[in-house]
Design a protein around this motif. Structure first.
Motif, PDB file in Angstrom:
ATOM      1  N   TYR A 178       0.830  -1.203   0.000  1.00 30.02           N
ATOM      2  CA  TYR A 178       0.000   0.000   0.000  1.00 30.02           C
ATOM      3  C   TYR A 178       0.867   1.256   0.000  1.00 30.02           C
ATOM      4  O   TYR A 178       0.681   2.156  -0.806  1.00 30.02           O
ATOM      5  CB  TYR A 178      -0.946   0.023   1.212  1.00 30.02           C
ATOM      6  N   ARG A 226     -11.461   1.446   1.707  1.00 32.66           N
ATOM      7  CA  ARG A 226     -11.296   2.273   0.503  1.00 32.66           C
ATOM      8  C   ARG A 226     -10.698   1.448  -0.637  1.00 32.66           C
ATOM      9  O   ARG A 226     -11.138   1.540  -1.776  1.00 32.66           O
ATOM     10  CB  ARG A 226     -10.414   3.487   0.821  1.00 32.66           C
ATOM     11  N   CYS A 227      -9.706   0.607  -0.339  1.00 32.41           N
ATOM     12  CA  CYS A 227      -9.089  -0.240  -1.362  1.00 32.41           C
ATOM     13  C   CYS A 227     -10.091  -1.257  -1.904  1.00 32.41           C
ATOM     14  O   CYS A 227     -10.177  -1.461  -3.122  1.00 32.41           O
ATOM     15  CB  CYS A 227      -7.863  -0.955  -0.800  1.00 32.41           C
ATOM     16  N   LYS A 284      -6.026   2.044  -8.575  1.00 32.15           N
ATOM     17  CA  LYS A 284      -6.938   2.913  -9.330  1.00 32.15           C
ATOM     18  C   LYS A 284      -6.558   2.965 -10.804  1.00 32.15           C
ATOM     19  O   LYS A 284      -7.430   2.885 -11.669  1.00 32.15           O
ATOM     20  CB  LYS A 284      -6.935   4.322  -8.724  1.00 32.15           C
ATOM     21  N   GLU A 313     -12.579   0.348  -4.155  1.00 33.70           N
ATOM     22  CA  GLU A 313     -11.975   0.753  -5.428  1.00 33.70           C
ATOM     23  C   GLU A 313     -11.748  -0.442  -6.354  1.00 33.70           C
ATOM     24  O   GLU A 313     -11.408  -0.274  -7.511  1.00 33.70           O
ATOM     25  CB  GLU A 313     -10.663   1.499  -5.176  1.00 33.70           C
ATOM     26  N   ARG A 344      -8.664   2.585   5.358  1.00 33.25           N
ATOM     27  CA  ARG A 344      -7.775   2.352   4.219  1.00 33.25           C
ATOM     28  C   ARG A 344      -8.153   1.023   3.545  1.00 33.25           C
ATOM     29  O   ARG A 344      -8.241   0.937   2.323  1.00 33.25           O
ATOM     30  CB  ARG A 344      -6.321   2.297   4.682  1.00 33.25           C
ATOM     31  N   TYR A 375      -2.459   2.029  -3.583  1.00 36.80           N
ATOM     32  CA  TYR A 375      -3.838   2.455  -3.831  1.00 36.80           C
ATOM     33  C   TYR A 375      -3.932   3.174  -5.177  1.00 36.80           C
ATOM     34  O   TYR A 375      -4.851   2.923  -5.972  1.00 36.80           O
ATOM     35  CB  TYR A 375      -4.318   3.369  -2.697  1.00 36.80           C
ATOM     36  N   ILE A 378      -3.852  -5.767  -2.255  1.00 39.52           N
ATOM     37  CA  ILE A 378      -3.058  -4.766  -1.538  1.00 39.52           C
ATOM     38  C   ILE A 378      -2.523  -5.397  -0.255  1.00 39.52           C
ATOM     39  O   ILE A 378      -3.237  -6.143   0.415  1.00 39.52           O
ATOM     40  CB  ILE A 378      -3.914  -3.526  -1.178  1.00 39.52           C
TER      41      ILE A 378
END
Length: 175
Positions: free
Chosen positions: A109, A148-149, A121, A152, A145, A117, A136
């Motif tokens: 990460y 969010r990963c 993306k 995504e 965190r 990250y 990740i």
């Protein structure tokens, strides 16, 4: 003026075995100590041959030690592994076609320059790369965190140090 270096092929390693050779390896003579080669068919390439292909993982981490650990675990699980030191380098090699047939990307990460990250993306935004599963890794267990990963598009989020049991869990996600 120096001569150009020969091009390096990073195509997946495959072994082609004819059906006759596969039958010979399975014969009683082979079992009795004659020809002891083992044929493990994975996919049929044509009516009379079988192709054995290793799955390819791109491991991205700025730490030499962490790259070595993840590579060792993946290789012991029979994956072909390419390691790179940065997300920027990974995208460069993927974009130029210097690394092909990647079945999974596993990335740290937190790296200088571009984070894992941000790599995630970019991969998910790319029409050529978006189907590659991205995992990740981090030594920090930060729930927002991790969420969010995953939101995504990350396949999974692993806490370091990565263990062989983590790799076993990922096996079903490799394409």
């Amino acid at each position: 003026m120096a001569a150009a270096a020969p091009a390096l092929s990073l195509a997946p390693m495959a072994t082609t075995v004819t059906a006759a050779a596969a039958q010979k390896a399975a014969s009683p003579k082979a079992a009795a100590g004659g020809d002891v080669r083992k044929v493990v068919p994975v996919m049929a390439a044509a009516a009379d041959e079988v192709v054995v292909q290793e799955l390819h993982v791109l491991a991205v981490d700025d730490s030499v030690v962490d790259r070595a650990v993840i590579a060792k675990i993946l290789r012991s699980s029979k994956y072909r592994v390419t390691t790179v030191e940065s997300a920027t380098r990974a995208l460069e090699l993927l974009g130029l076609g210097l690394i092909t047939n990647v079945n999974m990307i596993i990335t740290d990460y937190w790296m200088p320059g571009m984070t894992g990250y941000e790599l995630l993306k970019r991969v998910k935004e790319s029409s050529e790369l978006k189907e590659i599963p991205v995992v990740i890794m981090s030594s920090e267990n930060v729930p927002n965190r991790i969420n969010r990963c995953l939101e995504e598009g990350a396949e999974d989020f692993l806490l370091k140090p990565v263990r062989p049991s983590d790799v076993s869990r990922l096996c079903s996600r490799i394409r």
